[in-house]
Design a protein around this motif. Structure first.
Motif, short mmCIF file in Angstrom:
data_model
loop_
_atom_site.label_atom_id
_atom_site.label_comp_id
_atom_site.label_asym_id
_atom_site.label_seq_id
_atom_site.Cartn_x
_atom_site.Cartn_y
_atom_site.Cartn_z
N ARG A 144 -6.13 8.89 4.55
CA ARG A 144 -6.07 9.11 3.10
C ARG A 144 -6.40 10.56 2.73
O ARG A 144 -5.95 11.03 1.68
CB ARG A 144 -7.01 8.15 2.36
N THR A 145 -7.14 11.29 3.56
CA THR A 145 -7.41 12.70 3.27
C THR A 145 -6.12 13.52 3.32
O THR A 145 -6.04 14.57 2.70
CB THR A 145 -8.45 13.32 4.23
N TYR A 146 -5.11 13.03 4.03
CA TYR A 146 -3.83 13.74 4.14
C TYR A 146 -2.78 13.21 3.18
O TYR A 146 -1.97 13.99 2.69
CB TYR A 146 -3.29 13.63 5.58
N VAL A 147 -2.78 11.90 2.93
CA VAL A 147 -1.69 11.32 2.13
C VAL A 147 -2.12 10.90 0.74
O VAL A 147 -1.29 10.46 -0.06
CB VAL A 147 -1.02 10.13 2.86
N GLY A 148 -3.41 10.99 0.44
CA GLY A 148 -3.89 10.56 -0.87
C GLY A 148 -3.62 9.08 -1.08
O GLY A 148 -3.89 8.27 -0.20
N HIS A 149 -3.04 8.73 -2.23
CA HIS A 149 -2.77 7.33 -2.55
C HIS A 149 -1.37 6.88 -2.14
O HIS A 149 -0.99 5.74 -2.40
CB HIS A 149 -2.94 7.09 -4.06
N ALA A 150 -0.60 7.76 -1.49
CA ALA A 150 0.78 7.44 -1.10
C ALA A 150 0.83 6.19 -0.23
O ALA A 150 -0.13 5.87 0.47
CB ALA A 150 1.40 8.62 -0.36
N PRO A 151 1.97 5.48 -0.27
CA PRO A 151 2.09 4.25 0.53
C PRO A 151 1.93 4.53 2.03
O PRO A 151 2.49 5.50 2.54
CB PRO A 151 3.50 3.76 0.24
N VAL A 152 1.18 3.69 2.71
CA VAL A 152 1.05 3.75 4.16
C VAL A 152 1.24 2.36 4.73
O VAL A 152 1.01 1.35 4.06
CB VAL A 152 -0.32 4.32 4.63
N LEU A 153 1.65 2.33 5.97
CA LEU A 153 1.74 1.08 6.72
C LEU A 153 0.34 0.80 7.27
O LEU A 153 -0.25 1.64 7.94
CB LEU A 153 2.74 1.25 7.86
N GLN A 154 -0.20 -0.37 6.93
CA GLN A 154 -1.57 -0.70 7.33
C GLN A 154 -1.56 -1.97 8.18
O GLN A 154 -1.10 -3.01 7.73
CB GLN A 154 -2.42 -0.91 6.08
N THR A 155 -2.07 -1.86 9.40
CA THR A 155 -2.22 -3.03 10.25
C THR A 155 -3.57 -3.66 9.97
O THR A 155 -4.60 -2.99 10.09
CB THR A 155 -2.10 -2.65 11.73
N SER A 160 4.29 -9.84 7.05
CA SER A 160 4.68 -8.46 6.75
C SER A 160 5.92 -8.47 5.87
O SER A 160 6.50 -9.51 5.61
CB SER A 160 4.97 -7.71 8.06
N GLY A 161 6.27 -7.29 5.40
CA GLY A 161 7.46 -7.15 4.57
C GLY A 161 7.12 -6.71 3.16
O GLY A 161 5.95 -6.44 2.83
N LYS A 162 8.14 -6.64 2.32
CA LYS A 162 7.97 -6.15 0.95
C LYS A 162 6.92 -6.93 0.16
O LYS A 162 6.21 -6.37 -0.67
CB LYS A 162 9.30 -6.21 0.18
N GLU A 163 6.83 -8.24 0.42
CA GLU A 163 5.88 -9.06 -0.35
C GLU A 163 4.41 -8.76 0.01
O GLU A 163 3.51 -9.22 -0.68
CB GLU A 163 6.17 -10.55 -0.22
N TYR A 164 4.19 -7.95 1.04
CA TYR A 164 2.82 -7.58 1.40
C TYR A 164 2.49 -6.15 0.99
O TYR A 164 1.54 -5.55 1.47
CB TYR A 164 2.57 -7.85 2.90
N HIS A 165 3.29 -5.65 0.06
CA HIS A 165 2.98 -4.38 -0.59
C HIS A 165 1.81 -4.64 -1.54
O HIS A 165 1.78 -5.65 -2.25
CB HIS A 165 4.21 -3.89 -1.37
N HIS A 166 0.83 -3.74 -1.52
CA HIS A 166 -0.35 -3.95 -2.35
C HIS A 166 -0.88 -2.60 -2.83
O HIS A 166 -0.87 -1.62 -2.07
CB HIS A 166 -1.44 -4.68 -1.55
N ILE A 167 -1.31 -2.56 -4.06
CA ILE A 167 -1.97 -1.36 -4.61
C ILE A 167 -3.40 -1.76 -4.95
O ILE A 167 -3.62 -2.66 -5.76
CB ILE A 167 -1.24 -0.80 -5.84
N ASP A 188 -4.87 3.30 -3.97
CA ASP A 188 -4.32 3.36 -2.61
C ASP A 188 -3.22 2.31 -2.47
O ASP A 188 -3.42 1.14 -2.82
CB ASP A 188 -5.40 3.09 -1.56
N GLU A 189 -2.07 2.75 -1.95
CA GLU A 189 -0.92 1.87 -1.82
C GLU A 189 -0.64 1.60 -0.34
O GLU A 189 -0.63 2.52 0.47
CB GLU A 189 0.29 2.55 -2.47
N VAL A 190 -0.43 0.32 0.00
CA VAL A 190 -0.18 -0.06 1.39
C VAL A 190 0.94 -1.08 1.49
O VAL A 190 1.24 -1.81 0.54
CB VAL A 190 -1.45 -0.67 2.06
N TYR A 191 1.55 -1.11 2.65
CA TYR A 191 2.42 -2.19 3.09
C TYR A 191 1.70 -2.80 4.28
O TYR A 191 1.58 -2.17 5.33
CB TYR A 191 3.80 -1.68 3.48
N ASN A 192 1.15 -3.99 4.09
CA ASN A 192 0.33 -4.62 5.12
C ASN A 192 1.15 -5.34 6.18
O ASN A 192 2.15 -5.99 5.86
CB ASN A 192 -0.62 -5.64 4.50
#
Length: 150
Positions: A9-20, A83-90, A95-99
């Motif tokens: 997050r120090t590099y991407v801020g709140h931008a979407p990331v893939l989170q395992t 996983s997939g679009k339905e696991y997008h979460h803010i 902070d935005e993630v795709y879990n």
């Protein structure tokens, strides 16, 4: 938030990331499910969180269970991966993630139940037919699939 995600997050801020993530559905001897009321938004979810670099998903699931609930998993059984679009979460902080959520089931555990003061408002076991209405969006499909299998 794991150290890896904090660093990222120090590099991407709140931008979407893939989170395992590794999560745990805890079921007691009465068939009730352990849920925790989240401190960040007040919704109810199960124990879980991001996998650290170099950590196995099983290790992450056991660590998150202990950190958030005080319980120690004696056995973790793989349930499913979501996983997939339905696991997008803010998150409330933006902070935005795709879990990618790797969900385990734990029916054998020990320890003293104690909520993590930073992340959890309360811990409570619920009957499968009497879950709270305000479930955290990312856990709705996994928890309903689990219940429907029983």
């Amino acid at each position: 938030m794991t150290e890896y995600i904090k660093w990222l997050r120090t590099y991407v801020g709140h931008a979407p990331v893939l989170q395992t993530a590794a999560s745990v559905i805890v079921e007691n001897e009465k068939g009730e499910l352990l849920l925790q009321q989240r401190a960040d938004d007040g919704t109810w979810g199960y124990a879980g969180g991001s996998v650290e670099l170099g950590e196995s998903v099983e290790q992450a699931a056991a660590r998150e269970l202990y950190e958030e609930t005080g319980l120690i998993a004696d056995e973790l059984e793989m349930f499913s991966v979501f996983s997939g679009k339905e696991y997008h979460h803010i998150y409330p902080n933006g902070d935005e993630v795709y879990n990618i959520d790797i969900v385990f089931v734990c029916k054998k555990y020990h320890g003293e139940m104690k909520a993590d003061e930073k992340e959890v408002l309360q811990l409570k076991f619920f009957a499968k037919d009497n879950l709270p209405e305000n479930l955290s969006k990312p856990i709705v499909t996994p928890i309903m699939q689990y219940i429907s299998m029983k």
